[in-house]
Design a protein around this motif. Sequence first.
Motif, PDB file in Angstrom:
ATOM      1  N   ASP A 444       0.835  -1.210   0.000  1.00 43.48           N
ATOM      2  CA  ASP A 444       0.000   0.000   0.000  1.00 43.48           C
ATOM      3  C   ASP A 444       0.868   1.258   0.000  1.00 43.48           C
ATOM      4  N   GLN A 445       1.902   1.287   0.846  1.00 41.54           N
ATOM      5  CA  GLN A 445       2.751   2.472   0.926  1.00 41.54           C
ATOM      6  C   GLN A 445       3.502   2.716  -0.386  1.00 41.54           C
ATOM      7  N   ALA A 446       4.001   1.656  -0.989  1.00 44.37           N
ATOM      8  CA  ALA A 446       4.726   1.814  -2.245  1.00 44.37           C
ATOM      9  C   ALA A 446       3.810   2.331  -3.354  1.00 44.37           C
ATOM     10  N   LEU A 447       2.607   1.767  -3.460  1.00 43.67           N
ATOM     11  CA  LEU A 447       1.660   2.222  -4.487  1.00 43.67           C
ATOM     12  C   LEU A 447       1.233   3.663  -4.238  1.00 43.67           C
ATOM     13  N   LEU A 448       1.131   4.045  -2.953  1.00 42.52           N
ATOM     14  CA  LEU A 448       0.761   5.421  -2.630  1.00 42.52           C
ATOM     15  C   LEU A 448       1.824   6.399  -3.127  1.00 42.52           C
ATOM     16  N   LEU A 449       3.087   6.027  -2.994  1.00 41.95           N
ATOM     17  CA  LEU A 449       4.155   6.903  -3.460  1.00 41.95           C
ATOM     18  C   LEU A 449       4.177   7.026  -4.978  1.00 41.95           C
ATOM     19  N   LEU A 450       3.796   5.957  -5.662  1.00 45.42           N
ATOM     20  CA  LEU A 450       3.837   5.970  -7.127  1.00 45.42           C
ATOM     21  C   LEU A 450       2.483   6.307  -7.747  1.00 45.42           C
ATOM     22  N   ASP A 451       1.489   6.627  -6.936  1.00 47.26           N
ATOM     23  CA  ASP A 451       0.156   6.884  -7.463  1.00 47.26           C
ATOM     24  C   ASP A 451       0.135   8.038  -8.474  1.00 47.26           C
ATOM     25  N   PRO A 452       0.859   9.163  -8.235  1.00 47.05           N
ATOM     26  CA  PRO A 452       0.827  10.229  -9.259  1.00 47.05           C
ATOM     27  C   PRO A 452       1.328   9.760 -10.620  1.00 47.05           C
ATOM     28  N   ARG A 453       2.367   8.947 -10.639  1.00 41.48           N
ATOM     29  CA  ARG A 453       2.886   8.478 -11.929  1.00 41.48           C
ATOM     30  C   ARG A 453       1.907   7.504 -12.575  1.00 41.48           C
ATOM     31  N   LEU A 454       1.278   6.652 -11.770  1.00 41.91           N
ATOM     32  CA  LEU A 454       0.303   5.711 -12.324  1.00 41.91           C
ATOM     33  C   LEU A 454      -0.840   6.452 -13.009  1.00 41.91           C
ATOM     34  N   ARG A 455      -1.312   7.494 -12.350  1.00 39.72           N
ATOM     35  CA  ARG A 455      -2.417   8.259 -12.932  1.00 39.72           C
ATOM     36  C   ARG A 455      -1.952   9.065 -14.141  1.00 39.72           C
ATOM     37  N   HIS A 456      -0.733   9.645 -14.064  1.00 43.43           N
ATOM     38  CA  HIS A 456      -0.238  10.452 -15.179  1.00 43.43           C
ATOM     39  C   HIS A 456      -0.021   9.606 -16.433  1.00 43.43           C
ATOM     40  N   GLU A 457       0.518   8.412 -16.272  1.00 37.26           N
ATOM     41  CA  GLU A 457       0.792   7.559 -17.421  1.00 37.26           C
ATOM     42  C   GLU A 457      -0.382   6.650 -17.772  1.00 37.26           C
ATOM     43  N   LYS A 458      -1.503   6.805 -17.065  1.00 38.34           N
ATOM     44  CA  LYS A 458      -2.741   6.072 -17.355  1.00 38.34           C
ATOM     45  C   LYS A 458      -2.491   4.559 -17.370  1.00 38.34           C
ATOM     46  N   VAL A 459      -1.887   4.117 -16.282  1.00 42.64           N
ATOM     47  CA  VAL A 459      -1.600   2.690 -16.128  1.00 42.64           C
ATOM     48  C   VAL A 459      -2.723   2.058 -15.297  1.00 42.64           C
ATOM     49  N   SER A 460      -3.294   0.992 -15.845  1.00 38.52           N
ATOM     50  CA  SER A 460      -4.316   0.271 -15.079  1.00 38.52           C
ATOM     51  C   SER A 460      -3.618  -0.672 -14.113  1.00 38.52           C
ATOM     52  N   CYS A 461      -4.083  -0.673 -12.886  1.00 39.57           N
ATOM     53  CA  CYS A 461      -3.431  -1.440 -11.828  1.00 39.57           C
ATOM     54  C   CYS A 461      -4.400  -2.515 -11.327  1.00 39.57           C
ATOM     55  N   VAL A 462      -3.960  -3.766 -11.404  1.00 38.17           N
ATOM     56  CA  VAL A 462      -4.767  -4.901 -10.958  1.00 38.17           C
ATOM     57  C   VAL A 462      -4.117  -5.463  -9.698  1.00 38.17           C
ATOM     58  N   LEU A 463      -4.851  -5.456  -8.597  1.00 37.97           N
ATOM     59  CA  LEU A 463      -4.319  -5.905  -7.312  1.00 37.97           C
ATOM     60  C   LEU A 463      -5.037  -7.164  -6.857  1.00 37.97           C
ATOM     61  N   HIS A 464      -4.249  -8.083  -6.337  1.00 37.81           N
ATOM     62  CA  HIS A 464      -4.801  -9.275  -5.695  1.00 37.81           C
ATOM     63  C   HIS A 464      -3.962  -9.524  -4.442  1.00 37.81           C
ATOM     64  N   LEU A 465      -4.413  -8.975  -3.315  1.00 36.92           N
ATOM     65  CA  LEU A 465      -3.627  -8.994  -2.086  1.00 36.92           C
ATOM     66  C   LEU A 465      -4.380  -9.750  -0.994  1.00 36.92           C
ATOM     67  N   ILE A 466      -3.731 -10.734  -0.430  1.00 39.83           N
ATOM     68  CA  ILE A 466      -4.264 -11.450   0.725  1.00 39.83           C
ATOM     69  C   ILE A 466      -3.800 -10.707   1.969  1.00 39.83           C
ATOM     70  N   ARG A 467      -4.719 -10.353   2.827  1.00 36.39           N
ATOM     71  CA  ARG A 467      -4.393  -9.604   4.044  1.00 36.39           C
ATOM     72  C   ARG A 467      -4.859 -10.384   5.275  1.00 36.39           C
ATOM     73  N   PRO A 468      -4.091 -10.326   6.348  1.00 37.89           N
ATOM     74  CA  PRO A 468      -2.741  -9.781   6.432  1.00 37.89           C
ATOM     75  C   PRO A 468      -1.726 -10.804   5.955  1.00 37.89           C
ATOM     76  N   ALA A 469      -0.527 -10.307   5.626  1.00 36.09           N
ATOM     77  CA  ALA A 469       0.559 -11.190   5.187  1.00 36.09           C
ATOM     78  C   ALA A 469       1.784 -10.845   6.025  1.00 36.09           C
ATOM     79  N   PHE A 470       1.892 -11.502   7.176  1.00 39.16           N
ATOM     80  CA  PHE A 470       2.941 -11.141   8.122  1.00 39.16           C
ATOM     81  C   PHE A 470       4.265 -11.808   7.757  1.00 39.16           C
ATOM     82  N   VAL A 471       5.332 -10.997   7.738  1.00 36.71           N
ATOM     83  CA  VAL A 471       6.696 -11.478   7.534  1.00 36.71           C
ATOM     84  C   VAL A 471       7.576 -10.752   8.545  1.00 36.71           C
ATOM     85  N   ARG A 472       8.858 -11.096   8.551  1.00 37.85           N
ATOM     86  CA  ARG A 472       9.804 -10.428   9.441  1.00 37.85           C
ATOM     87  C   ARG A 472      10.895  -9.778   8.590  1.00 37.85           C
TER      88      ARG A 472
END
Length: 587
Positions: A444-472
């Motif tokens: 989520d944080q990474a996509l938030l940082l790149l959201d302006p570029r995604l919208r500017h370049e009109k890139v369609s984003c398909v997400l399939h995220l299982i939550r939560p996904a705990f790692v260390r």
Amino acid sequence: MPSISRLAHLSIYALLILIGALLAAGIAVRQAERHALVDDAARAGGQLMLYGNTLHTLIERYRALPAVLALDPQLRSALSGPVSLSTQDALNFKLEKINSAAQSSTLELLDRSGLAVGASNWRLPSSYVGHNYGFRPYFLQTKAEGVGRFYAVGVTSGIPGYFLSNAVTNDAGDFLGAIVVKLEFPDLEREWGQGDDLLLLSDAKGIVFIANQPGWRYRELLPISAADRAELAATRQYDKQPLSPLKSQTIREFSKTSHLSRIEGPQGAADYLWESLPLAAEGWTLHLLRKPQALAEDTRNAALAGAGTWLTLVFLGLFLYQRWRLARVHRRSREELEQLVQERTRDLRTAQDGLVQSAKLAALGQMSAALAHEINQPLTTQRMQLASLRLLLDHGRIDDAYRALGPLDQQLTRMAALTGHLKTFARKSPSGLRERLDLAAVVDQALLLLDPRLRHEKVSCVLHLIRPAFVRGDAIRLEQVLINLLRNALDAMRDAPLKRLEVSLEPEPNSPPLWRLSVGDTGGGIAQEHMTNIFDPFFTTKPVGDGLGLGLAVSYAIVHESGGTLTAENYSDGARFSLVLPAEPEV
């Protein structure tokens, strides 16, 4: 005699009023100077944070470089046995090329004894090749702990710099040698030297090794013990540079890292605002020394305000006292008149004298009222100015209010705004941090940082995220990996007719508990001949100037440090990178 005594009393009263005005002006000036020092110290602390972030960013650019190069097969192979002249030539050429691309100062490869078997400066008379640096602390740290860092004057070149090193090991983990990058800071010192502030950088022993003004380098801020001097001599940290103490005396302390001191500097004794910022990651301390600015206009205004306030209170007291005396005189006159009427025995002369005296006192009252009016008029003007300022503030007219406060308030407003700004910065993430985190939140944080570029370049984003996904692992470093993968995907789709970004996060089937995070694009895929080299340092298919080719190599190292794997493959009409990390059990 009575007139002389009255004149003496008036002179004494006037002298006391003048002394009070001078004392009030002095107190106001001291308060104004104190507030000015505190504000100046706060501004200096904010400026120091900016300088510290600049230095931290410069070092962080190269911190991962030795670790990445330590994985290079050619360097590992060269240290596995005796180094021939042909092998040494190949190492020199390679280190020279990498050093030029990375824009570091020098690169050197040391064997297990500390002998330099290859260096990027092999063409220079001051080449490191053939010199043994096994006595240097960074080599001893690397041999014992796997990584090392040390600021010192080069014993071969005589040029000071910061040495960052990483152990080179074989597949069994045996120590083969060390790869060392040296950073020099001449551009940083020149950039710092453009300002009026004095900037000093000291090591853990309190020795200044970087200064933006001549005469301040190699000064001792703290007393050096005999053991520390012996260590300096053994490691030749500052080689033949003479060290001299910097004498200082604290005049006023604002906090543990902020004070006003008198310093015996190269140009003589002077008072400085001294701000310090510990750089824990390097064990250094950054100091900013600034001469207090005497604000003549502000101190003059403070003195006038203090004296004006005192005189206002005095004349107000005199006015009220005169009113009280006049009322008392009137009351006494009435009593005397009533007594004269009741008694009827007092002669006319006495009554006339009383009336004359009352008239005199009434005239004195009228003069007092006129004097009070002359005093009250400037007071009313001051009240109106204060009332206007309050009205501006009450009506939200902040800009007008700030303009009314003068140029200093405007300057203070601008400095208050840059500080607020920088704070939103850096979040430091120490190497080796491993914490329990949700990988989906990192996405989520990474996509938030790149959201302006995604919208500017009109890139369609398909997400399939299982939550939560705990790692260390380290959330900031994993976010860096994901941003590298996403940016590469967007670069690959720059000219693609169909721009679709697919991000999936799901458990890995038929395996120990693992999470697989995949990033796919429609950018045409990776050429087969490049597939085996994409994770190599400095390998890139982008045009010159678009990158150094370290993104995937650094990402690979971060994932490997987190206990995971990073792979790439072609699928459909694009490429897909997959990051696999061990799952952390839910609690």
